[in-house]
Design an enzyme around this catalytic site. Sequence first.
Site, mmCIF file in Angstrom:
data_model
loop_
_atom_site.group_PDB
_atom_site.id
_atom_site.type_symbol
_atom_site.label_atom_id
_atom_site.label_comp_id
_atom_site.label_asym_id
_atom_site.label_seq_id
_atom_site.Cartn_x
_atom_site.Cartn_y
_atom_site.Cartn_z
ATOM 1 C CE1 TYR A 25 -3.369 2.861 0.583
ATOM 2 C CE2 TYR A 25 -1.890 3.508 2.357
ATOM 3 C CZ TYR A 25 -2.940 3.795 1.505
ATOM 4 O OH TYR A 25 -3.560 5.017 1.579
ATOM 5 C CE1 TYR A 62 -6.991 13.208 -1.080
ATOM 6 C CE2 TYR A 62 -6.752 11.889 0.905
ATOM 7 C CZ TYR A 62 -6.327 12.230 -0.355
ATOM 8 O OH TYR A 62 -5.248 11.590 -0.906
ATOM 9 C CB THR A 121 -5.239 16.485 -1.769
ATOM 10 O OG1 THR A 121 -4.211 16.610 -0.790
ATOM 11 C CG2 THR A 121 -4.802 15.474 -2.824
ATOM 12 C CG HIS A 163 -1.486 11.428 -4.918
ATOM 13 N ND1 HIS A 163 -2.402 12.332 -4.446
ATOM 14 C CD2 HIS A 163 -1.475 10.431 -4.000
ATOM 15 C CE1 HIS A 163 -2.938 11.889 -3.312
ATOM 16 N NE2 HIS A 163 -2.379 10.737 -3.022
ATOM 17 N NE ARG A 170 -0.143 6.473 -2.501
ATOM 18 C CZ ARG A 170 -0.041 5.295 -1.900
ATOM 19 N NH1 ARG A 170 1.021 4.551 -2.117
ATOM 20 N NH2 ARG A 170 -0.994 4.860 -1.100
ATOM 21 C CB SER A 212 5.993 12.695 -7.480
ATOM 22 O OG SER A 212 4.703 13.105 -7.043
ATOM 23 N NE ARG A 232 11.362 6.362 -3.452
ATOM 24 C CZ ARG A 232 10.278 7.137 -3.541
ATOM 25 N NH1 ARG A 232 10.333 8.421 -3.202
ATOM 26 N NH2 ARG A 232 9.130 6.649 -3.967
ATOM 27 N N GLY A 292 7.411 11.941 0.678
ATOM 28 C CA GLY A 292 6.337 11.018 1.040
ATOM 29 C C GLY A 292 6.865 9.686 1.525
ATOM 30 N NE ARG A 293 5.269 5.120 -2.914
ATOM 31 C CZ ARG A 293 4.908 5.951 -3.902
ATOM 32 N NH1 ARG A 293 5.614 7.051 -4.139
ATOM 33 N NH2 ARG A 293 3.854 5.680 -4.642
#
Length: 391
Positions: free
Chosen positions: A31, A136, A162, A285, A288, A317, A320, A339-340
């Site tokens: 996810y 949202y 968003t 996003h 995603r 987006s 890394r 984000g991630r």
Amino acid sequence: MAEPAAFARILNVEDARRAARRRLPRGLFEYIDRGCEDEISILANRRRLDAIALSPGVLVDVSHPSMEADILGRRQPLPLVIAPTAVAGLVWHDGEIALARAAARAGIPFCVSTQSITSVERIATESGADLWFQLYVWKDRRRMLNLLDRAWAAGVKTLVLTADTAVGPNREYNLRNGFGIPLKASWRAALDVALHPRWAATVMLRALASSGIPTYAHYPAEFRTRLGREALADEVSLAKDVTWDDVRLLRQRWRGKLVVKGVLRVEDALAARSHGVDAIVVSNHGARNLDCAPGPTDVLPQIAEAVGDRMEIFADSGVRRGADIARFLALGARGVMIGRATLYGVAMGGAGGAARVLDLLSTELRTTMGMLGAQKLADIRRVESAQQVGR
Ligand SMILES: Cc1cc2nc3c(=O)[nH]c(=O)nc-3n(C[C@H](O)[C@H](O)[C@H](O)COP(=O)(O)O)c2cc1C
């Protein structure tokens, strides 16, 4: 918070990602990690970033580089904001508080998601971070405005609408894994959890012992029961009719800064400006939502040129490495959302893990700047005729 040094073997974001993959049940890891549909866009984001070459200036004194950035009226030591990520509280006990603490330690804001597992009030009290709130739009605008009042009362001064999730995204792996909120019991999910006992004990059992099955903290209390959820399903489902009228409404009602996230067209950036929006996030996003979307890197230069100094521009987006932050800045962003990368960090080791990831990214950014001969962020320049290097 475990000191980031406790994660000495984690040398880059990919190491943190692998550690998160070991720790989390597969349904939850996928996810957070994966994209949507055929996952073309997630690879494309990487390729697009890799294709941007930065131009090194030589024989410059880089002994005191400054990574300071002015973001919405605040000077920060780094040009970063931790992006809103739904269900961060599932990857670590009180994961949103852990992320907010890591943000506070780095002196950067943390953006709380509407779909956070921990409430904005608790995150504010227990982290001391500069909190932004991501919105949202719910079908029932009255409930939405009540939620904004809660965020304001908790001390939030920056609201992020968003705009890129008009409909539910198509993520088939979630269906295959049986993953969704509310969490549903299944043999497959039970096996997945049993194979990850550390996560089961430190996240799920702790949640069950304190507040029950984790769910969205900002949804009305009735949402916690099945019947209540069914009764409310319509009111708090994400509205499909979100338009510039909502931006007008928010601009009237929100006294703080207003940001629109998920802009990929010049005309939408200009419309945001004319609606009194303070900043936009040029973002797909994290790949995603729309698998055929352009990358933020494709459109950032035109948007930056059209908008000029009249509105702040952030981007996200695919970051890394510190060099990716430098790339977004070189294309015209003032700040970058993560984000991630920090989610992997928090999944690996709570606030200390997220702080380790932020340390790595800032060290990499400093090294990149040194190599580029950049004394400050504004000195970072791309190679104008960069060839597409691809991979
Ligand atoms: C697990 C996960 C949940 C997310 N939830 C939200 C959300 O609730 N609201 C939102 O605006 N963006 C959400 N995003 C998107 C992020 O805010 C951000 O745009 C994206 O993660 C940036 O890409 P990166 O992960 O490659 O850094 C989510 C991203 C992830 C990975």
